[in-house]
Design a protein around this motif. Structure first.
Motif, mmCIF file in Angstrom:
data_model
loop_
_atom_site.group_PDB
_atom_site.id
_atom_site.type_symbol
_atom_site.label_atom_id
_atom_site.label_comp_id
_atom_site.label_asym_id
_atom_site.label_seq_id
_atom_site.Cartn_x
_atom_site.Cartn_y
_atom_site.Cartn_z
ATOM 1 N N ALA A 1 0.846 -1.199 0.000
ATOM 2 C CA ALA A 1 0.000 0.000 0.000
ATOM 3 C C ALA A 1 0.871 1.236 0.000
ATOM 4 O O ALA A 1 2.008 1.206 0.486
ATOM 5 N N ILE A 2 0.336 2.315 -0.580
ATOM 6 C CA ILE A 2 0.958 3.637 -0.430
ATOM 7 C C ILE A 2 -0.023 4.480 0.373
ATOM 8 O O ILE A 2 -1.186 4.655 -0.020
ATOM 9 N N ASN A 3 0.434 4.949 1.543
ATOM 10 C CA ASN A 3 -0.441 5.713 2.425
ATOM 11 C C ASN A 3 -0.509 7.183 2.025
ATOM 12 O O ASN A 3 -1.558 7.818 2.153
ATOM 13 N N ALA A 4 0.608 7.709 1.576
ATOM 14 C CA ALA A 4 0.679 9.133 1.244
ATOM 15 C C ALA A 4 1.963 9.379 0.490
ATOM 16 O O ALA A 4 2.923 8.621 0.626
ATOM 17 N N GLY A 5 1.966 10.438 -0.283
ATOM 18 C CA GLY A 5 3.181 10.765 -1.017
ATOM 19 C C GLY A 5 3.202 12.226 -1.402
ATOM 20 O O GLY A 5 2.184 12.756 -1.837
ATOM 21 N N GLY B 1 4.948 -10.421 7.379
ATOM 22 C CA GLY B 1 4.758 -9.228 8.175
ATOM 23 C C GLY B 1 4.733 -8.015 7.260
ATOM 24 O O GLY B 1 4.901 -8.133 6.043
ATOM 25 N N ALA B 2 4.484 -6.861 7.874
ATOM 26 C CA ALA B 2 4.466 -5.640 7.074
ATOM 27 C C ALA B 2 5.203 -4.542 7.818
ATOM 28 O O ALA B 2 5.045 -4.381 9.036
ATOM 29 N N LEU B 3 6.018 -3.824 7.092
ATOM 30 C CA LEU B 3 6.684 -2.630 7.613
ATOM 31 C C LEU B 3 6.030 -1.408 7.001
ATOM 32 O O LEU B 3 5.841 -1.341 5.779
ATOM 33 N N LEU C 1 13.256 15.651 -2.333
ATOM 34 C CA LEU C 1 12.492 15.469 -3.569
ATOM 35 C C LEU C 1 11.167 14.758 -3.318
ATOM 36 O O LEU C 1 10.157 15.078 -3.933
ATOM 37 N N LEU C 2 11.182 13.793 -2.440
ATOM 38 C CA LEU C 2 10.031 12.900 -2.272
ATOM 39 C C LEU C 2 9.901 12.508 -0.818
ATOM 40 O O LEU C 2 10.905 12.220 -0.146
ATOM 41 N N ASP C 3 8.672 12.470 -0.337
ATOM 42 C CA ASP C 3 8.384 11.943 0.999
ATOM 43 C C ASP C 3 7.213 10.978 0.831
ATOM 44 O O ASP C 3 6.077 11.401 0.627
ATOM 45 N N LEU C 4 7.520 9.690 0.868
ATOM 46 C CA LEU C 4 6.525 8.665 0.565
ATOM 47 C C LEU C 4 6.308 7.786 1.800
ATOM 48 O O LEU C 4 7.261 7.401 2.478
ATOM 49 N N ASP C 5 5.057 7.468 2.064
ATOM 50 C CA ASP C 5 4.683 6.646 3.222
ATOM 51 C C ASP C 5 4.002 5.393 2.667
ATOM 52 O O ASP C 5 2.970 5.490 2.002
ATOM 53 N N TYR C 6 4.605 4.215 2.898
ATOM 54 C CA TYR C 6 4.044 3.012 2.286
ATOM 55 C C TYR C 6 4.204 1.797 3.199
ATOM 56 O O TYR C 6 4.944 1.828 4.178
ATOM 57 N N TRP C 7 3.465 0.761 2.873
ATOM 58 C CA TRP C 7 3.563 -0.533 3.544
ATOM 59 C C TRP C 7 4.263 -1.527 2.617
ATOM 60 O O TRP C 7 3.893 -1.649 1.449
#
Lengths: 348, 348, 348
Positions: free
Chosen positions: B269-273, B303-305, B337-343
């Motif tokens: 998943a991508i939570n935010a970017g 598991g998930a990080l 450049l990028l700030d991405l929040d993902y699982w």
């Protein structure tokens, strides 16, 4: 040196001579991906296997120009390694789809010869035929190039200038076997326009532009096994620039034409083409099209548009570079790169 | 001009409107090869058919971001051709692997609208869903963009701002059907670290850097049939530079993260970017990650990080650009450049 | 930092140690296409599935160097991430064709160690073996690199210098199982020259040149999952230039050698190779070959040429850079990039 290919010179060509070009080339899904990475193409047939199947293709064809470039590339070492200039194309008909797994071979027959009055070069006309590994003709075309003589004292051959059609007649256009546009999905294809929506004389500005890089045109040109030195070697021209392969501009302009001609799905024929001026890295290429003719074909739902595709350096919003039907009299405005006349199949 | 796509303007979007995006696209092994040529990826699942099979994949999937970029590219002509800015992503869930032979289609629903106070533009929220040719949902995501109005006098729509989750809940993460990490081969994957080896708050410097070229980002962006002019045309921006597609930086940073996160095999998943600042040819991109959360999932060994992936221009050895959980308040240091929040899925 | 790979230093290597390198890699038709886009190769076996089948290949192999680069790339993170210099190759034998669908893994054994007198680095010899997913050995080779010590006070290991053959003996060359050149089609392959047409001592100027770009060498080097920083990051060297991967020059020179050695279809062994000087974007690479030996092999119609392949910056028309058989005594003329000694299979 004797082991390397020095190419043929004008006096090496003989009327009726048939040349089987080397290195047959198998097309793969990798070619499809690279074509899509190098050109901004979105035509639904090569993009989607399901869309292609919905029109009756039994396997997923690659873009027609993939076949053209591969077939053309094969001829370069034998025909145009010593070319002064590529003068023109005619009667290019796409007769059978090219699919991954197909192996393309090309042979050429010399159909015309005319030494130039300066005695240092001459024009060679060839008709080239590309076949797949099952022997089906994929495409054929006529081409004429001006080639250096090796020996200026070699005698001039009898002048034979072939009679080539200015336009492939609509009844000679080949619709791939089993293809129907009757159930064509305009939504998936990207635009609603069908044959009857285009008027003869109508011009379409394809809007978008792409700035060329050396890496990209070299990747493309190598992919087609085109060996002409000027595309790869900065020492091959006095200005130190790598000349962009003319076919690169054809593919780029065709891909840009999606925006306005998304349903001109398949190229059926190329009537004529002029590489009006050279292109180099840093140039930004735009394109516009003019509708030259429209006809209905027998295949279900299939029509054909005869289109003039003009590629320009920079955006030519006037789209009025010369009169339609004017001959190549040198009156092209600065910045015209390509003037191509072709037939495309489109739903009617 | 009327035949070309001018894109939608703010007043063209209607709440609840569903747009079926054009040109479905078949994924091939060519896409895998190009992805590996353009990004320094070494994740074992997309790299090795045998490794993928050992985890239970019935066919060899491509990287999740291949599906993301293709699906996203389809939306550009309809959603963001007239975008002022891409404001954000949320709730992006990868639900089904993408394999060569799959044909991806995308549709979007307008889920929110808010005109800006200046009356010249507005924010459009869409939920986009990509499906394969068998109808399985490959991924879906929400996205919001600021879009120009064509006519400043067009009336403002009712304000609807959708309620989007800040983070995809762990129980909503999809582990591909039949996948087990129970017999995971850490040696083949390249690193020994499993879920429990990562601490929340831990930061990992991925060390390596890649200097961007125009040819490479254009090849990538075209491959995804993304048509936004600023990526290809040096005339599209006053500074004459080609803006790098934000997704190019996502893929590059993700590939660099292999060094330290080699077992974070699959993006779930991508939570935010946020594309914090633009990138251009000549910039050298580095990346670091922060562990935001870690959870055990039900699938065997899985598991998930939750990871924050930050791409920077130049090497940011401090890895302390802003507080975790800080909002996008403009306090990013220069060079982010990028700030991405993902699982990511990882063996536990 | 502890999660990222810092690579091995000299004192980390132990005689007899076996390293299983990470990230097995599945070869695809995409690799074939990219190889053909990046290098001007036209050898008929990798170009045409039909030509390959006509020689007895059961599936269409990719170029031998595709296998070499992939196998070599796997070793970089473990063997040469901290290398001062790649000193040499020996005893590289191509034992089994690589075909799309094959997954390549590599392991290395440490076969020699010698600390340098300065105590700050040492030479490590490894023998690396690449296998496909069925366990067949694809190729193996010995390589020696100079590697930094982490700790200058670490004790020096016992000196072991392996005895490596200067040349792979003809009787050790492997002709792929079932291959016959008895019905070889010289027309399709592009040149008429067979084993007996080449004389020992003969030199062949391959004429054509290719000017390097950064985008192309990075695409290639990434494709092989080679992670050495100097190829990708302009900050990795004081001069701000990206060093071209030495294997890129090998593939480029080999592809250029088609012109004059079109029938030297398959690389059977690499006897030795020196990357004499670094190459950078903007350099124009040419190549020439010298025939070092010729032998007949047992397989039907198959012979082998031992060839010296020299790549130069700019066109070296003299082709007389140093005496044949001279050792690497630093006497290479300026502009020599590569000096490679290999065996190729050719029809006799």
């Amino acid at each position: 040196m004797s082991k390397t290919n020095a190419g043929n010179f004008f006096e090496d060509f003989v009327l009726g001579q048939v040349i089987e070009h080397a290195t047959p080339r198998t097309v793969t899904e990798g070619d499809r991906a690279l074509y899509g990475a190098i050109y901004p193409t979105r035509f639904a047939v090569p993009s989607s296997a399901q869309f292609a199947a919905s029109l009756g293709f039994d396997r997923h064809p690659v873009e027609e120009l993939v076949g053209f470039h591969i077939a053309f590339g094969k001829t370069v070492p034998d025909i145009s390694l010593n070319a002064v200039a590529n003068l023109g194309y005619a009667e290019c008909r796409f007769q059978h789809p090219v699919r991954p797994g197909d192996t393309i071979s090309t042979r050429s027959e010399v159909i015309g010869l005319k030494e130039n009055s300066n005695g240092r070069s001459g024009v060679v006309w060839v008709r080239s035929t590309a076949t797949n590994h099952r022997g089906a003709v994929v495409l054929d075309w006529a081409r004429w190039v001006m080639v250096h003589k090796r020996d200026v004292d070699a005698p001039a051959p009898e002048i034979v200038v072939p009679d080539l059609a200015a336009v492939v007649a609509p009844e000679d256009l080949v619709v791939p076997h089993g293809i129907s546009f009757a159930a064509y999905d305009f939504g998936a294809a990207g635009e609603p326009h069908r044959l009857g929506d285009y008027e003869v004389g109508e011009r379409i500005d394809h809007v978008d532009g792409v700035t060329l890089t050396d890496a990209e045109h070299m990747l493309a040109t190598r992919l087609w096994q085109n060996t002409a030195k000027v595309h790869f070697n900065t020492d091959a021209r006095p200005d130190g620039r790598r000349l962009v392969y003319g076919g690169h501009i054809i593919s780029l302009a065709r891909a840009l034409s999606f925006n306005g001609l998304a349903n001109a799905q398949l190229i059926a024929a190329i009537n004529a083409g002029s590489h009006v001026s050279p292109a180099f890295a840093g140039d930004t290429v735009h394109a516009w099209s003019e509708v030259l003719d429209r006809v209905e074909l027998e295949a279900p739902g299939v029509g054909a548009l005869r289109l003039r595709l003009v590629a320009t350096k920079g955006h030519d919003e006037s789209m009025t570079l010369r009169q339609v039907g004017g001959d190549n009299d040198g009156k092209y405005a600065d910045g015209v790169l390509l003037d191509l006349d072709y037939w495309a199949l489109i739903p009617r």
